[in-house]
Design an enzyme around this catalytic site. Structure first.
Site, short mmCIF file in Angstrom:
data_model
loop_
_atom_site.label_atom_id
_atom_site.label_comp_id
_atom_site.label_asym_id
_atom_site.label_seq_id
_atom_site.Cartn_x
_atom_site.Cartn_y
_atom_site.Cartn_z
N ARG A 161 20.03 -6.53 3.10
CA ARG A 161 21.13 -7.23 3.75
C ARG A 161 22.38 -7.26 2.86
O ARG A 161 23.50 -7.14 3.34
CB ARG A 161 20.73 -8.67 4.09
CG ARG A 161 21.90 -9.48 4.64
CD ARG A 161 21.57 -10.94 4.83
NE ARG A 161 20.83 -11.14 6.06
CZ ARG A 161 19.69 -11.82 6.16
NH1 ARG A 161 19.15 -12.33 5.07
NH2 ARG A 161 19.09 -11.97 7.30
N SER A 219 23.15 -13.82 9.02
CA SER A 219 22.31 -14.86 8.44
C SER A 219 22.20 -16.00 9.45
O SER A 219 23.13 -16.24 10.22
CB SER A 219 22.90 -15.39 7.13
OG SER A 219 23.01 -14.36 6.18
N LEU A 220 21.08 -16.70 9.43
CA LEU A 220 20.87 -17.78 10.38
C LEU A 220 21.35 -19.11 9.82
O LEU A 220 21.22 -19.37 8.62
CB LEU A 220 19.38 -17.89 10.73
CG LEU A 220 18.76 -16.70 11.45
CD1 LEU A 220 17.28 -16.96 11.70
CD2 LEU A 220 19.47 -16.40 12.76
N LYS A 238 9.24 -18.12 10.44
CA LYS A 238 10.31 -17.57 9.60
C LYS A 238 9.70 -17.09 8.30
O LYS A 238 9.35 -17.88 7.43
CB LYS A 238 11.39 -18.62 9.34
CG LYS A 238 12.55 -18.06 8.51
CD LYS A 238 13.57 -19.11 8.19
CE LYS A 238 14.69 -18.52 7.34
NZ LYS A 238 14.18 -17.99 6.05
#
Length: 349
Positions: free
Chosen positions: A58, A3-4, A37
């Site tokens: 994810r 995850s960012l 994004k």
């Protein structure tokens, strides 16, 4: 799947660059790869010898949901990678975002309401709900798109940069946001993007990702994408800024489950104030009641809003929304108008 970490201002983006230079002990400019994004459902597609054999979400970053049966029905995702101009790798884990375009989302919600079903709150929820259907036929009927942006394990192919990865994706037939190769760099990228908008065309085939020479150019890219975000056919909530060099990415490493070499630079939500002129109740085909606020028309995110769903009576009570109130409005997921809150101090006694 990682995850960012998020940044929320230009100053925080600059601080991100400063941290990277400090960690690398360099003073020279860092080359970045920037792209919008997408706000959807993160997926990993697994190709073996060029054939799609698995797809997972994810999840918690370590364990995700197996959604292979549903993903195989989505026309936008290739079942086989193109082998030209070279043989595809024996194993390719392709990471990207599953989304629904704004127009397709509005059409789906109209169908939901006409059939007495609960509309989705935003395109992200619609995409996630569509891929988790028990019946793959339902997924196949939804207009879902996938855009690749990264890799997990790759066998037999080596890359030197993030830009190179996404260019190779295009050669393999994977959908991406497109990598700008304009010789004029960011200036030409902006000029051609604005020309599409002025000609009242949606930006779709214009490449939206670009390699930039330093953080200053990345800041200008962030501001430009923010200015055109409502002209894009899909929902975005910021831009992703990544160190372009994979060698430097490896040197920078990770923090817990987030890479040090990338940040999600988020846009501020666009909001406006207006008055609630009335509250009416819509009755669906099945008799479901949905309260709707009739608003004094106001511009929010480039669109004139004159009504907003209040979801249910519990939501009205929780936010204490009354006829005549001054309220804060925003477009949920940049699509559906919603009442964020009432301003009691503006209420007429």
């Amino acid at each position: 799947m990682l995850s960012l970490q998020n940044t929320y201002s230009l100053d925080e983006i600059v601080a991100f660059d400063e941290r990277i230079k400090s960690q690398l002990s360099i003073a020279n400019d860092i080359e970045y790869f920037c792209e919008p994004k997408l706000d959807g459902l993160a997926l990993e597609l697994v190709y073996e010898n060029g054939i799609l054999c698995a797809a997972v979400t994810r999840g918690d970053g370590l364990i995700g949901e197996d959604v292979t049966a549903n993903i195989l029905t989505i026309k936008a995702i290739p079942l086989r990678l193109r082998s030209s101009p070279q043989v595809v790798p024996s194993l390719a884990e392709i990471r990207g975002e599953l989304i629904m375009h704004k127009a397709d989302f509005l059409e789906l919600n109209q169908w939901q309401e006409e059939n007495g079903l609960q509309p989705f709150a935003n395109p992200r929820n619609a995409a996630a709900g569509s891929v988790r259907q028990l019946d793959p036929k339902v997924t196949a009927e939804r207009s879902l798109r996938f855009y690749a942006y990264g890799t997990g394990s790759i066998s037999g192919v080596e890359f030197k940069s993030q830009e190179e990865i996404e260019c190779k994706f295009a050669e393999w037939g994977l959908p991406t946001l497109g990598v700008s190769k304009f010789p004029g760099g960011l200036s030409e990228f902006q000029e051609k993007g604005l020309k599409l908008i002025h000609n009242r065309q949606k930006i779709l085939y214009h490449p939206l990702a670009i390699r930039l020479e330093n953080i200053g150019a990345s800041l200008r890219y962030y501001e430009f994408i923010d200015s055109i975000r409502h002209s894009l056919p899909f929902e975005i909530d910021g831009v992703v800024i990544k160190v372009n060099s994979l060698e430097l990415q490896s040197e920078l490493g990770l923090i817990a489950r987030s890479p040090r070499w990338a940040t999600a630079a988020k846009f501020k939500p666009e909001q406006s104030q207006t008055k609630v002129l009335d509250i009416v109740v819509n009755v669906g085909r099945t008799g479901a009641l949905t309260p709707v606020a009739i608003l004094k028309p106001v511009r929010v995110g480039g669109v004139t809003v004159s009504h907003a769903t209040l979801h249910n009576q519990q939501e009205i009570d929780r936010k204490d929304i009354r006829i005549g109130d001054t309220v804060i409005i925003q477009r949920a997921g940049d699509v559906i108008p919603e009442v964020v809150e009432s301003i009691p101090g503006e209420r007429q006694k």
